[in-house]
Design a protein around this motif. Structure first.
Motif, short mmCIF file in Angstrom:
data_model
loop_
_atom_site.label_atom_id
_atom_site.label_comp_id
_atom_site.label_asym_id
_atom_site.label_seq_id
_atom_site.Cartn_x
_atom_site.Cartn_y
_atom_site.Cartn_z
N GLN B 6 1.00 -1.15 0.06
CA GLN B 6 -0.04 -0.06 -0.05
C GLN B 6 1.03 1.10 -0.09
O GLN B 6 1.99 1.23 0.72
CB GLN B 6 -0.89 0.11 1.27
N CYS B 23 -3.27 0.20 -3.70
CA CYS B 23 -3.03 -0.97 -3.25
C CYS B 23 -2.48 -1.94 -4.35
O CYS B 23 -3.38 -1.89 -5.49
CB CYS B 23 -4.44 -1.51 -2.43
N TRP B 34 -11.35 -2.88 0.58
CA TRP B 34 -10.69 -1.98 1.31
C TRP B 34 -11.57 -1.58 2.68
O TRP B 34 -12.97 -1.81 2.69
CB TRP B 34 -11.05 -0.42 0.62
N GLN B 36 -11.75 1.00 6.40
CA GLN B 36 -11.14 1.95 7.21
C GLN B 36 -11.54 1.77 8.73
O GLN B 36 -12.00 1.06 9.02
CB GLN B 36 -12.27 3.02 7.12
N ALA B 66 -13.63 3.65 -5.66
CA ALA B 66 -12.41 2.95 -5.67
C ALA B 66 -12.69 2.34 -7.07
O ALA B 66 -13.69 2.27 -7.86
CB ALA B 66 -12.60 1.87 -4.54
N LEU B 76 -8.16 3.76 -4.13
CA LEU B 76 -9.28 4.35 -3.43
C LEU B 76 -9.15 5.82 -3.24
O LEU B 76 -8.23 6.35 -2.87
CB LEU B 76 -9.42 3.85 -1.88
N TYR B 89 -6.30 3.21 6.66
CA TYR B 89 -6.89 2.57 5.53
C TYR B 89 -6.19 1.48 5.26
O TYR B 89 -4.96 1.50 4.64
CB TYR B 89 -7.35 3.51 4.39
N CYS B 91 -5.91 -2.15 2.91
CA CYS B 91 -6.54 -2.78 1.68
C CYS B 91 -6.17 -4.39 2.06
O CYS B 91 -5.25 -4.63 2.67
CB CYS B 91 -5.59 -2.43 0.48
#
Lengths: 111, 114
Positions: B6, B23, B34, B36, B66, B76, B89, B91
């Motif tokens: 990432q 990513c 993805w 958060q 995304a 994203l 964030y 991935c």
């Protein structure tokens, strides 16, 4: 609306003893359940999973139990080791496409 | 090392701005997810792509979008950033074929909106 809940933010266990981490869910249609371990400054790492049609899965020191009637999942670590100290997340898979994660339980294994 | 990369690792930007997080999945993995993670919270699922197609959406804001490209990397995009978008964030990638449905997570991008 949290569909996967880990109600214990932290757990402290003596080295060599059993660690039991718990997880509750609300959606009876989940297909799979998974446990992840997370160290600081790293992404989560997969530990073990269980299909919704099973009630137990074992991998070395880690065993996951699923009680569908209670909508409850638990991870047993035996024996616990200091290196197991981390945050543990349970997760549930819906329609084989969408994951729901709990808020995590921080495990501290004392030497 | 999970094999998922990432970039960037850290990003500091101002409210109202737009950023792109990138990513690269593990070699051979067709699925990218993805997530958060806000302070002291669990991982909130945002979106899942499989081989370039959107497969599932979670609680993704309309300001976020995304895509997954033909080489399978994913981006994203977060726009009109607000203070509350500050988070980690993550991935993750997977083969998406079972039997364990495990995902491999990248190290995350820490976004700070000031």
């Amino acid at each position: 609306d949290q569909q996967v809940k880990q109600n214990s933010p932290s757990l402290s266990v003596q080295e060599g003893r059993i660690s039991i981490l718990n997880c509750d869910y609300t959606n009876s249609m989940f297909d799979y359940f998974l446990w992840y371990k997370k160290y600081p400054a790293e992404g989560p790492t997969f530990l073990i999973s269980i299909s919704s049609i099973k009630d137990k899965n074992e991998d070395g020191r880690f065993t996951v139990f699923l009680n569908k009637s209670a909508k409850h999942l638990s991870l047993h670590i035996v024996p616990s080791q200091p290196g197991d100290s981390a945050v543990y997340f349970c997760a549930a898979l819906e329609n084989f496409n969408k994951f729901y994660f709990g808020s995590g339980t921080k495990l501290n294994v004392k030497p | 090392d999970s094999g998922v990369t990432q970039t960037p690792k850290h990003l500091i930007t101002a409210t109202g701005q737009r950023v792109t997080l990138r990513c690269s999945p593990r070699s051979g993995d067709l699925s990218v997810y993805w997530y958060q993670q806000s302070l002291d919270q669990g991982l909130q699922f945002l979106i899942h792509y499989y081989n370039g197609e959107e497969r599932a959406k979670g609680n993704i804001l309309e300001r976020f979008s995304a895509q997954q490209f033909p080489d399978l990397h994913s981006e994203l995009n977060l726009s009109s950033l607000e203070l509350g978008d500050s988070a980690l964030y993550f991935c993750a990638s997977s083969v998406t074929a079972g039997p364990s449905y495990e995902q491999y997570f990248g190290p995350g991008t820490r976004l700070t909106v000031t």
